[in-house]
Design an enzyme around this catalytic site. Structure first.
Site, mmCIF file in Angstrom:
data_model
loop_
_atom_site.group_PDB
_atom_site.id
_atom_site.type_symbol
_atom_site.label_atom_id
_atom_site.label_comp_id
_atom_site.label_asym_id
_atom_site.label_seq_id
_atom_site.Cartn_x
_atom_site.Cartn_y
_atom_site.Cartn_z
ATOM 1 N N LEU A 37 -4.562 1.334 -10.080
ATOM 2 C CA LEU A 37 -3.858 2.381 -9.349
ATOM 3 C C LEU A 37 -2.355 2.131 -9.288
ATOM 4 O O LEU A 37 -1.913 0.999 -9.044
ATOM 5 C CB LEU A 37 -4.374 2.475 -7.907
ATOM 6 N N VAL A 42 0.102 -5.492 -7.748
ATOM 7 C CA VAL A 42 -0.343 -6.143 -8.982
ATOM 8 C C VAL A 42 -0.163 -5.184 -10.172
ATOM 9 O O VAL A 42 0.279 -5.595 -11.241
ATOM 10 C CB VAL A 42 -1.795 -6.654 -8.871
ATOM 11 N N CYS A 43 -0.462 -3.910 -9.956
ATOM 12 C CA CYS A 43 -0.273 -2.926 -11.038
ATOM 13 C C CYS A 43 1.205 -2.797 -11.392
ATOM 14 O O CYS A 43 1.554 -2.669 -12.567
ATOM 15 C CB CYS A 43 -0.849 -1.571 -10.634
ATOM 16 N N LYS A 44 2.048 -2.841 -10.395
ATOM 17 C CA LYS A 44 3.496 -2.799 -10.640
ATOM 18 C C LYS A 44 3.918 -3.986 -11.497
ATOM 19 O O LYS A 44 4.629 -3.824 -12.497
ATOM 20 C CB LYS A 44 4.257 -2.807 -9.317
ATOM 21 N N MET A 47 2.687 -3.461 -15.132
ATOM 22 C CA MET A 47 3.443 -2.483 -15.916
ATOM 23 C C MET A 47 4.875 -2.957 -16.177
ATOM 24 O O MET A 47 5.415 -2.731 -17.264
ATOM 25 C CB MET A 47 3.446 -1.112 -15.223
#
Length: 150
Positions: A37, A42-44, A47
């Site tokens: 999401l 963590v996704c930031k 990416m």
């Protein structure tokens, strides 16, 4: 999806609402970097790490894509907020998680994909596939090293 299997094609809109399909990258490898999401720490990191490695992947004839089940407007706002300039981040929003489901990494109970890297070779075969802990930032050096060793 296992190494050696035929990759499943798809067509998804990216954060700029431009269509992205696996087959448009003929004669190039494609890294499908799934993240659960947008707007999560963590996704930031995942990416931003992929953005930082973009030119290295490009030099290795590889196109990285950051895929999640977030809708296009969310991905657009998030890409701007975190400063993505090169990386395309396709939306697997509708039908919800369809691409993640094709690759066997959709978490039905959570409504999002696993955190995973799937490297598709120039012949559209899976060359590398790894699912990570949801809290773990994938190590792109392992993917880059694998590409370099071939």
């Amino acid at each position: 999806m296992k190494v050696g299997e035929e990759a499943k094609d798809f067509s998804l809109p990216d954060q700029n609402d431009e269509e992205v399909s696996l087959n448009q990258f003929e004669d190039r490898k494609v890294l499908l970097s799934f993240h659960p999401l947008a707007w999560t720490s963590v996704c930031k990191k995942q990416m931003l790490s992929l953005e930082d490695s973009y030119e290295r992947f490009k030099d290795l004839n590889t196109i990285p894509l950051g895929i999640s089940a977030d809708p296009v407007p969310t991905k657009k706002a998030w890409a701007k907020e975190i400063g993505l300039e090169k990386l395309r981040i396709p939306s697997d929003f509708w039908p919800h998680g369809e691409v993640a489901k094709k690759y066997g990494i959709f978490r039905e109970d959570d409504g999002f994909s696993e955190r995973a890297n799937i490297l598709v070779d120039e012949n559209r075969k899976i060359e590398f596939s790894k699912v990570y802990e949801i809290t773990e930032v994938p190590d792109f050096e392992e993917v880059i090293g694998g590409i370099q060793s071939k």
